[in-house]
Write a protein that holds these residues in place. Structure first.
Motif, mmCIF file in Angstrom:
data_model
loop_
_atom_site.group_PDB
_atom_site.id
_atom_site.type_symbol
_atom_site.label_atom_id
_atom_site.label_comp_id
_atom_site.label_asym_id
_atom_site.label_seq_id
_atom_site.Cartn_x
_atom_site.Cartn_y
_atom_site.Cartn_z
ATOM 1 N N GLU A 85 104.360 37.746 10.025
ATOM 2 C CA GLU A 85 104.830 38.807 11.256
ATOM 3 C C GLU A 85 104.853 38.616 12.457
ATOM 4 O O GLU A 85 104.940 37.070 12.378
ATOM 5 C CB GLU A 85 103.987 40.152 10.653
ATOM 6 C CG GLU A 85 103.063 40.439 9.283
ATOM 7 C CD GLU A 85 105.076 41.458 9.473
ATOM 8 O OE1 GLU A 85 105.359 41.981 9.720
ATOM 9 O OE2 GLU A 85 105.080 41.600 7.836
ATOM 10 N N THR A 86 105.423 39.167 13.256
ATOM 11 C CA THR A 86 106.519 39.091 14.746
ATOM 12 C C THR A 86 105.029 38.138 15.978
ATOM 13 O O THR A 86 104.736 37.097 15.882
ATOM 14 C CB THR A 86 105.733 39.759 15.303
ATOM 15 O OG1 THR A 86 105.580 41.027 15.613
ATOM 16 C CG2 THR A 86 107.414 40.873 13.853
ATOM 17 N N ASN A 106 114.015 38.648 19.349
ATOM 18 C CA ASN A 106 114.504 38.693 17.411
ATOM 19 C C ASN A 106 115.767 37.542 17.209
ATOM 20 O O ASN A 106 116.772 37.750 18.721
ATOM 21 C CB ASN A 106 114.880 40.254 17.185
ATOM 22 C CG ASN A 106 113.646 40.945 17.668
ATOM 23 O OD1 ASN A 106 111.848 40.115 17.701
ATOM 24 N ND2 ASN A 106 113.646 42.315 16.721
ATOM 25 N N TRP A 192 100.253 39.828 11.174
ATOM 26 C CA TRP A 192 99.652 40.764 12.063
ATOM 27 C C TRP A 192 101.042 41.308 13.143
ATOM 28 O O TRP A 192 101.812 39.812 13.653
ATOM 29 C CB TRP A 192 98.292 40.191 12.771
ATOM 30 C CG TRP A 192 98.150 39.149 13.956
ATOM 31 C CD1 TRP A 192 97.952 38.070 13.551
ATOM 32 C CD2 TRP A 192 98.658 39.332 15.286
ATOM 33 N NE1 TRP A 192 97.611 37.197 14.233
ATOM 34 C CE2 TRP A 192 98.295 38.264 15.498
ATOM 35 C CE3 TRP A 192 98.719 39.919 16.614
ATOM 36 C CZ2 TRP A 192 98.602 37.477 17.163
ATOM 37 C CZ3 TRP A 192 98.784 39.809 17.789
ATOM 38 C CH2 TRP A 192 98.953 38.269 18.115
ATOM 39 N N ARG A 193 101.160 42.135 13.522
ATOM 40 C CA ARG A 193 102.634 42.199 14.308
ATOM 41 C C ARG A 193 102.330 42.007 15.804
ATOM 42 O O ARG A 193 100.636 43.089 16.294
ATOM 43 C CB ARG A 193 103.427 43.845 14.154
ATOM 44 C CG ARG A 193 103.365 43.927 12.496
ATOM 45 C CD ARG A 193 104.220 45.458 12.514
ATOM 46 N NE ARG A 193 104.360 44.748 10.843
ATOM 47 C CZ ARG A 193 105.321 46.119 10.301
ATOM 48 N NH1 ARG A 193 105.496 47.398 10.900
ATOM 49 N NH2 ARG A 193 105.551 46.008 9.227
ATOM 50 N N THR A 195 102.469 44.429 17.893
ATOM 51 C CA THR A 195 101.775 45.680 18.275
ATOM 52 C C THR A 195 100.766 45.541 18.917
ATOM 53 O O THR A 195 100.310 46.353 19.879
ATOM 54 C CB THR A 195 102.609 46.973 17.084
ATOM 55 O OG1 THR A 195 101.627 46.200 16.259
ATOM 56 C CG2 THR A 195 103.746 47.406 16.903
#
Length: 235
Positions: A85-86, A106, A192-193, A195
């Motif tokens: 994830e990001t 992105n 994990w993201r 956010t």
């Protein structure tokens, strides 16, 4: 480094791109005769960024072979053995990103002719004395082919508060930002993201936003990809 353009950026290119269906991996999809990832890297080069870390996972060999021909910015690859994830992707690449704040973009963003100018405005607005994250935002009501509830509330002092369900927010995140390395100290293992990093910065009063008023679109779906093509043709 107040107002300084970061030397380093990360371009997120490890996603599956499943919404686009069959064809090349999403970062290699063509818009206006140029691959999406080259559009991101060209903007960074135009803004004066010297180095770009690109994370890869899905169809990594194809993306890495495409990038091998680039000389500017200097490319470093962070290949992910599993989808992280990001946030996990940035954390894995942390050693390649250095000790100063860095851009994160992105790989599916399409900008108008002033795209690099917005990166420079991000750099000019980033103040490490007050900020751990500065996110480029777009008015939710102006976003084409978007029917979501938005991402952030923006206070008069520039601080951000992440939208919680069932709220609606006036701004969505464009996918362009400057982040401080401290957001990735002691990261959780695995995927994990970002956010999670935003929530940390918000809790410390160090999450800020800047509103983009130019031409912007994420090209992550077929209809948005087609709109981006038409947008570039008319700009």
């Amino acid at each position: 480094m107040t107002g300084a353009v970061p030397d380093t950026a990360m371009v997120l290119a490890a996603g599956l791109g499943s919404r686009l269906g069959d064809g090349p991996p999403k970062p290699l999809r063509q818009v206006g005769g140029k691959a999406l990832i080259d559009r991101a890297l060209d903007l960074l080069d135009e803004a004066g960024v010297a180095r770009a870390v690109v994370n890869t996972h899905h169809r990594a060999e194809e993306i890495e072979a495409h990038l091998a021909a680039r000389t500017r910015p200097q490319i470093r690859i962070s290949r992910e053995p599993e989808r992280l994830e990001t946030g996990g992707g940035v954390a894995l690449a942390r050693a390649l990103l250095g000790g100063e704040p860095f851009f994160v973009l992105n790989s599916d963003l399409v900008w108008g002719p002033d795209g690099a100018e917005w990166l420079l405005r991000l750099a000019a607005g980033f103040d490490p004395r007050r900020m751990d994250a500065l996110l480029l935002l777009y008015p939710t009501g102006r976003a084409v082919h978007y029917d979501g509830a938005g991402d952030f509330h923006l206070a008069s002092d520039g601080r951000l508060c992440r939208r919680r369900d069932p709220e609606r927010a006036a701004y969505l995140f464009t996918g362009a930002q400057i982040l401080a390395p401290c957001l990735f100290d002691d990261p959780p293992a695995g995927a994990w993201r970002l956010t999670r990093a935003y929530d940390k910065a918000e809790g410390d009063g160090r999450l800020f936003g800047l509103v983009c008023e130019g031409i912007w679109l994420d090209a992550g779906t077929p209809v948005r990809l087609a709109h981006a093509e038409a947008m570039l043709a008319s700009s």
